[in-house]
Every structure is written in C-alpha cells, then in structure tokens.
Design an enzyme around this catalytic site. Structure first.
Site, PDB file in Angstrom:
ATOM      1  N   ASP A  90       8.328   0.420   9.848  1.00 55.43           N
ATOM      2  CA  ASP A  90       8.170   1.142   8.583  1.00 55.43           C
ATOM      3  C   ASP A  90       8.948   2.451   8.590  1.00 55.43           C
ATOM      4  OD1 ASP A  90       7.260   2.219   6.217  1.00 55.43           O
ATOM      5  OD2 ASP A  90       5.261   2.717   6.974  1.00 55.43           O
ATOM      6  N   ASP A 104       1.276   3.629   0.696  1.00 61.00           N
ATOM      7  CA  ASP A 104       1.126   4.761   1.621  1.00 61.00           C
ATOM      8  C   ASP A 104       0.022   5.701   1.141  1.00 61.00           C
ATOM      9  OD1 ASP A 104       3.177   4.286   3.600  1.00 61.00           O
ATOM     10  OD2 ASP A 104       4.612   4.572   1.983  1.00 61.00           O
ATOM     11  N   GLY A 136       5.076  10.700   6.422  1.00 62.23           N
ATOM     12  CA  GLY A 136       4.910  11.772   5.439  1.00 62.23           C
ATOM     13  C   GLY A 136       5.825  11.681   4.234  1.00 62.23           C
ATOM     14  N   GLY A 138      11.109   1.636   1.558  1.00 60.73           N
ATOM     15  CA  GLY A 138      10.821   2.476   0.398  1.00 60.73           C
ATOM     16  C   GLY A 138      12.086   2.843  -0.337  1.00 60.73           C
ATOM     17  N   SER A 139      12.731   3.949   0.085  1.00 62.15           N
ATOM     18  CA  SER A 139      13.895   4.433  -0.658  1.00 62.15           C
ATOM     19  C   SER A 139      15.053   3.435  -0.642  1.00 62.15           C
ATOM     20  CB  SER A 139      14.341   5.790  -0.118  1.00 62.15           C
ATOM     21  OG  SER A 139      14.527   5.702   1.268  1.00 62.15           O
ATOM     22  N   GLY A 187      12.873   4.354   7.024  1.00 69.35           N
ATOM     23  CA  GLY A 187      14.274   4.536   7.390  1.00 69.35           C
ATOM     24  C   GLY A 187      15.092   3.256   7.356  1.00 69.35           C
ATOM     25  N   HIS A 236       3.304  -2.481   0.194  1.00 68.28           N
ATOM     26  CA  HIS A 236       2.784  -1.528   1.182  1.00 68.28           C
ATOM     27  C   HIS A 236       2.465  -0.224   0.435  1.00 68.28           C
ATOM     28  CE1 HIS A 236       3.255   0.537   5.263  1.00 68.28           C
ATOM     29  NE2 HIS A 236       3.542   1.543   4.471  1.00 68.28           N
TER      30      HIS A 236
HETATM   31  C1  DX5 Z   1       6.426   7.193   5.536  1.00 67.36           C
HETATM   32  C2  DX5 Z   1       5.788   5.958   4.919  1.00 67.36           C
HETATM   33  C3  DX5 Z   1       6.760   4.844   4.691  1.00 67.36           C
HETATM   34  C4  DX5 Z   1       7.770   5.162   3.600  1.00 67.36           C
HETATM   35  C5  DX5 Z   1       9.004   4.310   3.727  1.00 67.36           C
HETATM   36  O1  DX5 Z   1       5.457   8.112   5.753  1.00 67.36           O
HETATM   37  O2  DX5 Z   1       4.763   5.467   5.743  1.00 67.36           O
HETATM   38  O3  DX5 Z   1       6.067   3.643   4.349  1.00 67.36           O
HETATM   39  O4  DX5 Z   1       7.194   4.977   2.327  1.00 67.36           O
HETATM   40  O5  DX5 Z   1      10.013   4.859   2.951  1.00 67.36           O
HETATM   41  P1  DX5 Z   1      11.547   4.844   3.442  1.00 67.36           P
HETATM   42  O6  DX5 Z   1      11.910   3.392   3.525  1.00 67.36           O
HETATM   43  O7  DX5 Z   1      12.255   5.594   2.376  1.00 67.36           O
HETATM   44  O8  DX5 Z   1      11.603   5.530   4.777  1.00 67.36           O
HETATM   45 ZN    ZN Z   2       4.071   3.442   5.251  1.00 68.64          ZN
END
Ligand code: DX5
Ligand code: ZN
Length: 210
Positions: free
Chosen positions: A167, A33, A138, A189-190, A169, A31
């Site tokens: 998507d 961003d 963001g 993501g994180s 958190g 994915h």
């Molecule tokens: C937020 C993005 C997400 C983000 C997810 O604006 O659209 O795709 O990269 O990252 P985590 O999993 O850390 O919230």
């Molecule tokens: Zn995203």
C-alpha cells in the site's frame, strides 16, 4: 489472482461519495483509509459516512489509528470485508485480535516501512492478510520506498500462503516490481486519482499486471 485495489483517503463525506461513485461497477474492492490524528497526524472522514452511501463494494478498511478495537463495530456496520490495523504503537495486539474474533471480516496487520517482519511472527496464525506499507502512513502521493521490495520478497519466500498486499507509492513505474516481488494485491491511490480519467488509469495499471 494478482489485483489492484483503489484507495480512498478523504477528509469529507462529499468527496468520499464522489470517488465511490466513480468506482461503482468498476472495481470489486475498495480500500478506505481511516486516520485518527493520533497514530498519524492526519485525520479522515468518519467511517459512518459509508453507512449512508450504500454502494456495493468489498471494503478493505485500513485503520491507521491508535485504538483499532474501538472501530470494529463501525466496520461491521458497513459490512467491511477485511479490516487491517497497524501493529506499531499498540500495547496489546492480542486484545485487538480477541475483539476481532467477534466479527466475520478477514483480519490483517499493516506494517510501516521501517517495521521488520519478526514483529508479526507471533501473530501470523491469527491473520488472513499482511499489508506492507510502501510509504509512511498519512498521505497519498508519496514516493515508494524501494527497500520494501526486499521485505516483500522475504515474506513471500517464507510464507507462501499468506495474502500479501502493498500500500502506497504504487503507479506505472512501480507496479510491476511489487507484483514480481510477490504481492497478491496492490493498493493504489494517487496513481489512479491524479488522472483526469481515474477508471482509465486503473484499467491501464491492471493491464500492466495481467
Ligand atoms: C497512506 C494510505 C494509502 C494511500 C495510498 O497513508 O494508507 O492507502 O491512500 O495512496 P498513494 O497510492 O497515493 O500512495
Ligand atoms: Zn491505506
């Protein structure tokens, strides 16, 4: 099958390339961003950076931008598999869908945590996927907003066939809840990148939902 898609949110091509290298052969989907500094304050590396990288993934492109139609040719140039745009703040989504029809990728709409489901009812037949944001768009590393689970459950009940993603958190403490509520896939993501061994973290999350 329920699955996890790693998210890359980067401001420069070097870090983007590094993360793709880590993921190579470890995931089918990635994915990406994309942020324009208008729809959200933040900006991201241009999609054209992916053109030169040539790693083989199925790309889901998440357009957090004010003018999604202007990104579609580039999405095609990198052979995106699925392109998702936000319905909020766009004057005429119909025009975006018309433009999208010129391209072979799957189409999706993303909904911010506060946007309610009726906002997409009109477009439901035009889309392949719906992406519910678990955080405000963001940034990575924000906390999951639990009320999104109710939206997810309602959507799953009334639209059993739609491909539903969540998507933002999502990590070890939230992943089971999102899948129990009916998600087909979770974008993380994180929850992957904050770990010293991101691939091991991805595998651990996958093991929790399979
Ligand atoms: C937020 C993005 C997400 C983000 C997810 O604006 O659209 O795709 O990269 O990252 P985590 O999993 O850390 O919230
Ligand atoms: Zn995203």
């Amino acid at each position: 099958m329920q699955h996890i898609i790693p998210a890359i949110l980067e401001t420069n091509a070097v870090d983007l390339a590094k993360k793709l290298k880590v993921l190579a052969k470890n995931t089918q989907w990635v994915h990406i961003d994309v942020m324009d500094g208008l729809f959200v304050q933040e900006t991201s590396v241009s999609l054209s950076a992916l053109e030169k990288l040539g790693e083989a993934f199925d790309y889901e492109i998440h357009l957090m931008v004010r003018d999604p139609a202007s990104y579609l040719a580039l999405c095609q140039a990198i052979l995106a598999k699925r392109v998702i745009f936000h319905i909020e703040g766009i004057k005429d989504p119909e025009l975006v869908f018309q433009e999208m029809q010129k391209y072979p990728f799957e189409r999706g709409i993303a909904l911010n945590p506060k946007t309610q489901v009726p906002a997409i009812k009109k477009w439901q037949r035009q889309i392949d996927a719906l992406l519910l944001m678990g955080v405000h768009p963001g940034r990575q590393g924000q906390e999951f907003i639990p009320m999104v689970l109710e939206k997810l459950r309602a959507l799953r009940m009334f639209s059993p066939d739609i491909l539903l993603g969540v998507d933002g958190g999502i990590g070890q403490d939230t992943i089971e809840k999102v899948f129990e509520a009916g998600a087909d896939y979770a974008v993380v993501g994180s929850g992957i990148w904050k770990h010293r061994d991101p691939v091991a973290a991805l595998r651990k999350l996958e093991a929790m939902v399979q």
